[in-house]
Design a protein around this motif. Structure first.
Motif, PDB file in Angstrom:
ATOM      1  N   TRP A  86       0.744  -1.230   0.208  1.00 13.88           N
ATOM      2  CA  TRP A  86      -0.108   0.169  -0.178  1.00 13.88           C
ATOM      3  C   TRP A  86       0.857   1.157  -0.246  1.00 13.88           C
ATOM      4  O   TRP A  86       1.639   1.363   0.822  1.00 13.88           O
ATOM      5  CB  TRP A  86      -0.976  -0.047   1.212  1.00 13.88           C
ATOM      6  N   THR A  87       0.800   2.043  -0.988  1.00 15.40           N
ATOM      7  CA  THR A  87       1.452   3.401  -1.184  1.00 15.40           C
ATOM      8  C   THR A  87       0.515   4.573  -1.151  1.00 15.40           C
ATOM      9  O   THR A  87      -0.419   4.618  -1.747  1.00 15.40           O
ATOM     10  CB  THR A  87       2.127   3.244  -2.390  1.00 15.40           C
ATOM     11  N   LEU A  88       0.891   5.237  -0.267  1.00 17.31           N
ATOM     12  CA  LEU A  88       0.033   6.450   0.031  1.00 17.31           C
ATOM     13  C   LEU A  88       0.892   7.864  -0.100  1.00 17.31           C
ATOM     14  O   LEU A  88       2.074   7.676   0.480  1.00 17.31           O
ATOM     15  CB  LEU A  88      -0.511   6.609   1.561  1.00 17.31           C
ATOM     16  N   ASN A  89       0.292   8.799  -0.754  1.00 18.20           N
ATOM     17  CA  ASN A  89       1.068   9.949  -1.090  1.00 18.20           C
ATOM     18  C   ASN A  89       0.023  11.314  -0.765  1.00 18.20           C
ATOM     19  O   ASN A  89      -0.714  11.253  -1.630  1.00 18.20           O
ATOM     20  CB  ASN A  89       1.779  10.266  -2.303  1.00 18.20           C
ATOM     21  N   SER A  90       0.041  11.939   0.428  1.00 18.18           N
ATOM     22  CA  SER A  90      -0.830  12.883   0.683  1.00 18.18           C
ATOM     23  C   SER A  90      -0.954  14.016  -0.566  1.00 18.18           C
ATOM     24  O   SER A  90       0.083  14.424  -1.038  1.00 18.18           O
ATOM     25  CB  SER A  90      -0.456  13.592   2.031  1.00 18.18           C
ATOM     26  N   ASN A  91      -2.078  14.520  -0.965  1.00 15.09           N
ATOM     27  CA  ASN A  91      -2.209  15.425  -1.932  1.00 15.09           C
ATOM     28  C   ASN A  91      -2.851  16.861  -1.297  1.00 15.09           C
ATOM     29  O   ASN A  91      -3.121  17.751  -2.023  1.00 15.09           O
ATOM     30  CB  ASN A  91      -3.416  15.044  -2.909  1.00 15.09           C
ATOM     31  N   LYS A  92      -2.887  16.682   0.008  1.00 12.98           N
ATOM     32  CA  LYS A  92      -3.414  17.851   0.792  1.00 12.98           C
ATOM     33  C   LYS A  92      -2.486  18.648   1.597  1.00 12.98           C
ATOM     34  O   LYS A  92      -2.205  17.735   2.666  1.00 12.98           O
ATOM     35  CB  LYS A  92      -4.693  17.956   1.309  1.00 12.98           C
ATOM     36  N   ALA A 115       3.830  -4.273   2.596  1.00 11.26           N
ATOM     37  CA  ALA A 115       4.662  -3.235   2.242  1.00 11.26           C
ATOM     38  C   ALA A 115       4.026  -2.063   2.553  1.00 11.26           C
ATOM     39  O   ALA A 115       3.228  -1.887   1.556  1.00 11.26           O
ATOM     40  CB  ALA A 115       5.236  -3.573   1.007  1.00 11.26           C
ATOM     41  N   VAL A 116       4.119  -1.247   3.581  1.00 10.70           N
ATOM     42  CA  VAL A 116       3.293  -0.010   3.384  1.00 10.70           C
ATOM     43  C   VAL A 116       4.367   1.098   3.514  1.00 10.70           C
ATOM     44  O   VAL A 116       5.279   1.485   4.211  1.00 10.70           O
ATOM     45  CB  VAL A 116       2.534   0.125   4.907  1.00 10.70           C
ATOM     46  N   SER A 117       3.938   2.157   2.607  1.00 13.09           N
ATOM     47  CA  SER A 117       4.864   3.329   2.341  1.00 13.09           C
ATOM     48  C   SER A 117       3.892   4.590   2.232  1.00 13.09           C
ATOM     49  O   SER A 117       3.097   4.741   1.558  1.00 13.09           O
ATOM     50  CB  SER A 117       5.485   3.307   1.004  1.00 13.09           C
ATOM     51  N   ALA A 118       4.267   5.631   3.080  1.00 12.98           N
ATOM     52  CA  ALA A 118       3.425   6.896   3.118  1.00 12.98           C
ATOM     53  C   ALA A 118       4.126   7.932   3.429  1.00 12.98           C
ATOM     54  O   ALA A 118       5.094   7.997   4.104  1.00 12.98           O
ATOM     55  CB  ALA A 118       2.408   6.704   4.362  1.00 12.98           C
ATOM     56  N   ALA A 119       3.780   8.764   2.676  1.00  8.78           N
ATOM     57  CA  ALA A 119       4.347  10.148   2.518  1.00  8.78           C
ATOM     58  C   ALA A 119       3.275  11.391   2.915  1.00  8.78           C
ATOM     59  O   ALA A 119       2.347  11.253   2.059  1.00  8.78           O
ATOM     60  CB  ALA A 119       5.373  10.379   1.312  1.00  8.78           C
ATOM     61  N   GLY A 120       3.932  12.370   3.449  1.00  8.46           N
ATOM     62  CA  GLY A 120       3.156  13.804   3.565  1.00  8.46           C
ATOM     63  C   GLY A 120       3.252  14.307   2.357  1.00  8.46           C
ATOM     64  O   GLY A 120       4.070  14.130   1.440  1.00  8.46           O
ATOM     65  N   SER A 146       7.082  -4.277   6.003  1.00 11.14           N
ATOM     66  CA  SER A 146       7.925  -3.337   5.688  1.00 11.14           C
ATOM     67  C   SER A 146       7.475  -1.905   5.620  1.00 11.14           C
ATOM     68  O   SER A 146       6.603  -1.658   4.725  1.00 11.14           O
ATOM     69  CB  SER A 146       8.634  -3.550   4.270  1.00 11.14           C
ATOM     70  N   VAL A 147       7.829  -0.883   6.496  1.00 10.41           N
ATOM     71  CA  VAL A 147       6.947   0.144   6.818  1.00 10.41           C
ATOM     72  C   VAL A 147       7.985   1.404   6.389  1.00 10.41           C
ATOM     73  O   VAL A 147       9.132   1.372   6.932  1.00 10.41           O
ATOM     74  CB  VAL A 147       6.515   0.335   7.949  1.00 10.41           C
ATOM     75  N   TYR A 148       7.420   2.293   5.353  1.00 10.36           N
ATOM     76  CA  TYR A 148       8.220   3.488   5.216  1.00 10.36           C
ATOM     77  C   TYR A 148       7.450   4.486   5.358  1.00 10.36           C
ATOM     78  O   TYR A 148       6.400   4.668   4.994  1.00 10.36           O
ATOM     79  CB  TYR A 148       8.911   3.269   3.685  1.00 10.36           C
ATOM     80  N   GLY A 149       7.938   5.570   6.220  1.00 12.40           N
ATOM     81  CA  GLY A 149       7.242   6.790   6.403  1.00 12.40           C
ATOM     82  C   GLY A 149       8.197   7.959   5.972  1.00 12.40           C
ATOM     83  O   GLY A 149       9.460   7.995   6.557  1.00 12.40           O
ATOM     84  N   ARG A 150       7.556   9.088   5.558  1.00 10.25           N
ATOM     85  CA  ARG A 150       8.513  10.163   5.009  1.00 10.25           C
ATOM     86  C   ARG A 150       7.685  11.461   5.264  1.00 10.25           C
ATOM     87  O   ARG A 150       6.568  11.491   4.642  1.00 10.25           O
ATOM     88  CB  ARG A 150       8.849  10.006   3.654  1.00 10.25           C
ATOM     89  N   SER A 151       8.183  12.327   5.743  1.00 17.64           N
ATOM     90  CA  SER A 151       7.427  13.952   5.722  1.00 17.64           C
ATOM     91  C   SER A 151       8.378  14.629   4.626  1.00 17.64           C
ATOM     92  O   SER A 151       9.412  14.127   4.576  1.00 17.64           O
ATOM     93  CB  SER A 151       7.825  14.544   7.176  1.00 17.64           C
ATOM     94  N   ASN A 152       7.630  15.495   4.011  1.00 22.74           N
ATOM     95  CA  ASN A 152       8.427  16.184   2.976  1.00 22.74           C
ATOM     96  C   ASN A 152       8.759  17.783   3.499  1.00 22.74           C
ATOM     97  O   ASN A 152       9.630  18.350   3.001  1.00 22.74           O
ATOM     98  CB  ASN A 152       7.654  16.426   1.737  1.00 22.74           C
ATOM     99  N   ASN A 153       8.291  17.909   4.875  1.00 20.70           N
ATOM    100  CA  ASN A 153       8.601  19.325   5.280  1.00 20.70           C
ATOM    101  C   ASN A 153       8.263  19.354   6.899  1.00 20.70           C
ATOM    102  O   ASN A 153       7.346  19.626   7.315  1.00 20.70           O
ATOM    103  CB  ASN A 153       7.663  20.495   4.551  1.00 20.70           C
TER     104      ASN A 153
END
Length: 177
Positions: A86-92, A115-120, A146-153
């Motif tokens: 599951w890949t998530l990329n916030s659009n707001k 495999a969970v990958s999420a980004a703000g 396998s978990v990946y979390g990323r903030s862009n700012n």
């Protein structure tokens, strides 16, 4: 140890709902993602949701809103190279990829496998997994996968949004980045 579906949930409930490209809300119950599914609108969780990623599943969504008072439990059908993703990329701006909206604390997020990958959002102050901008990370438990979390700012990859507390983060297993 990697925690996959335990014996009590290896048989899907009769009322399980299959996730499709039109899924934008998940309310208390069981959901199943299989094959390739792309969701272009945010998914909003209300109540307690259980999501199973079947072997080979590739779920992509804009984001998944799990505000305080709500919960999502994520499971993989199995572990290894074939486990679902599951890949998530916030659009707001301000919202987490998986978790709270702007100014809101995240609810309970439990990752048992997959495999969970999420980004703000790219210009956001929301966590990858956790709180929106100004919100805490809530309760995040990682038992496997396998978990990946990323903030862009200026927020946590996993935890609080900018200006929010980290919340409670428990890692019992899995591979976490």
């Amino acid at each position: 140890t990697t925690k996959q579906l335990d014996e009590s949930v290896k048989t899907a409930p009769a009322n399980i709902v299959e996730v499709t490209s039109a899924t934008t809300a998940m309310s208390s119950g069981w959901y199943l993602a299989k094959g390739t599914v792309n969701i272009t609108e945010p998914i909003t969780v209300s109540g307690t949701v259980h999501l199973i990623l079947t072997d080979g599943a590739s779920l992509t969504s804009v984001q998944c809103i799990v505000n305080e008072g709500n919960a999502i439990y994520i499971y993989a059908q199995s572990s290894g190279e074939n486990m679902g993703s599951w890949t998530l990329n916030s659009n707001k701006g301000g919202d987490a990829g998986l978790g709270g909206e702007t100014g809101k604390n995240a609810g309970k997020i439990v990752i048992n496998g997959g495999a969970v990958s999420a980004a703000g959002h790219i210009f956001s102050f929301g966590a990858g997994i956790g709180g929106g901008s100004g919100g805490s990370g809530g309760e995040i438990i990682i038992n496997g996968g396998s978990v990946y979390g990323r903030s862009n700012n200026e927020a946590a990859g996993i935890g609080g949004g900018n200006g929010g507390s980290g919340g409670e983060i428990i890692i019992n297993g899995g591979f976490v980045t």
